[in-house]
Scaffold this motif. Structure first.
Motif, PDB file in Angstrom:
ATOM      1  N   CYS A   1       0.190  -1.001  -0.021  1.00 17.06           N
ATOM      2  CA  CYS A   1       0.037   0.282  -0.027  1.00 17.06           C
ATOM      3  C   CYS A   1       0.398   1.911   0.056  1.00 17.06           C
ATOM      4  CB  CYS A   1      -1.125  -0.090   1.124  1.00 17.06           C
ATOM      5  SG  CYS A   1      -2.690  -1.058   0.859  1.00 17.06           S
ATOM      6  N   ILE A   2       2.129   1.401   0.984  1.00 12.42           N
ATOM      7  CA  ILE A   2       2.549   1.729   0.895  1.00 12.42           C
ATOM      8  C   ILE A   2       3.318   2.581  -0.513  1.00 12.42           C
ATOM      9  CG2 ILE A   2       4.637   3.669   1.650  1.00 12.42           C
ATOM     10  CD1 ILE A   2       3.247   1.616   4.441  1.00 12.42           C
ATOM     11  N   SER A   3       4.200   1.504  -0.704  1.00 12.57           N
ATOM     12  CA  SER A   3       4.753   1.110  -2.234  1.00 12.57           C
ATOM     13  C   SER A   3       4.066   2.032  -3.450  1.00 12.57           C
ATOM     14  CB  SER A   3       5.086   0.137  -2.954  1.00 12.57           C
ATOM     15  OG  SER A   3       5.662  -0.745  -1.505  1.00 12.57           O
ATOM     16  N   SER A   4       2.639   1.917  -2.885  1.00 12.01           N
ATOM     17  CA  SER A   4       1.817   2.150  -4.469  1.00 12.01           C
ATOM     18  C   SER A   4       1.526   3.525  -4.123  1.00 12.01           C
ATOM     19  CB  SER A   4       0.189   1.257  -4.133  1.00 12.01           C
ATOM     20  OG  SER A   4      -0.243   1.655  -3.316  1.00 12.01           O
ATOM     21  N   VAL A   5       2.077   3.910  -3.506  1.00 15.92           N
ATOM     22  CA  VAL A   5       1.278   5.463  -2.848  1.00 15.92           C
ATOM     23  C   VAL A   5       2.947   6.657  -3.289  1.00 15.92           C
ATOM     24  CG1 VAL A   5       1.333   7.735  -1.695  1.00 15.92           C
ATOM     25  CG2 VAL A   5      -0.619   5.660  -2.152  1.00 15.92           C
ATOM     26  N   LEU A   6       4.330   5.717  -2.685  1.00 12.47           N
ATOM     27  CA  LEU A   6       5.157   6.673  -2.939  1.00 12.47           C
ATOM     28  C   LEU A   6       5.830   6.619  -4.066  1.00 12.47           C
ATOM     29  CD1 LEU A   6       6.819   6.351   0.192  1.00 12.47           C
ATOM     30  CD2 LEU A   6       6.486   7.594  -0.369  1.00 12.47           C
TER      31      LEU A   6
END
Length: 100
Positions: free
Chosen positions: A11-16
């Motif tokens: 989830c964090i990677s899909s934003v960052l």
């Protein structure tokens, strides 16, 4: 806890990743690299989920009972089939009983 951390990482990677990628590359190149990076990370996460609990999803189950049944049937068929010495023994017994 590991599965939850891995899901949170996706989830964090899909934003960052898109934010960082678009700031360093051109729009269309960044868009294609973003798509590839997120699909690869999500794919690795799905493979990890399957490896963590391989016997919970029906499509991945192997019908071991059926395989064992077929194997047992093949063994019984193999060992109860034609035996080359069987006819020779039968003929010898027949000759012995006729001569007696």
């Amino acid at each position: 806890p590991h599965a939850q951390l891995a899901s949170m990482f996706v989830c964090i990677s899909s934003v960052l990743i898109p934010t960082l990628m678009l700031s360093k590359t051109e729009f269309y190149m960044g868009l294609s690299l973003n798509f590839a990076a997120i699909v690869i990370i999500a794919g690795i996460n799905e493979v990890a989920k399957e490896l963590e609990s391989p016997f919970q999803s029906i499509p991945n189950d192997i019908p071991l009972n059926l395989f064992q049944e077929q194997f047992n049937e093949a063994l019984i068929t193999t060992f109860s089939g034609y035996h080359p010495d069987f006819l020779n023994l039968k003929m010898k017994r027949k000759d012995i009983s006729e001569n007696a």
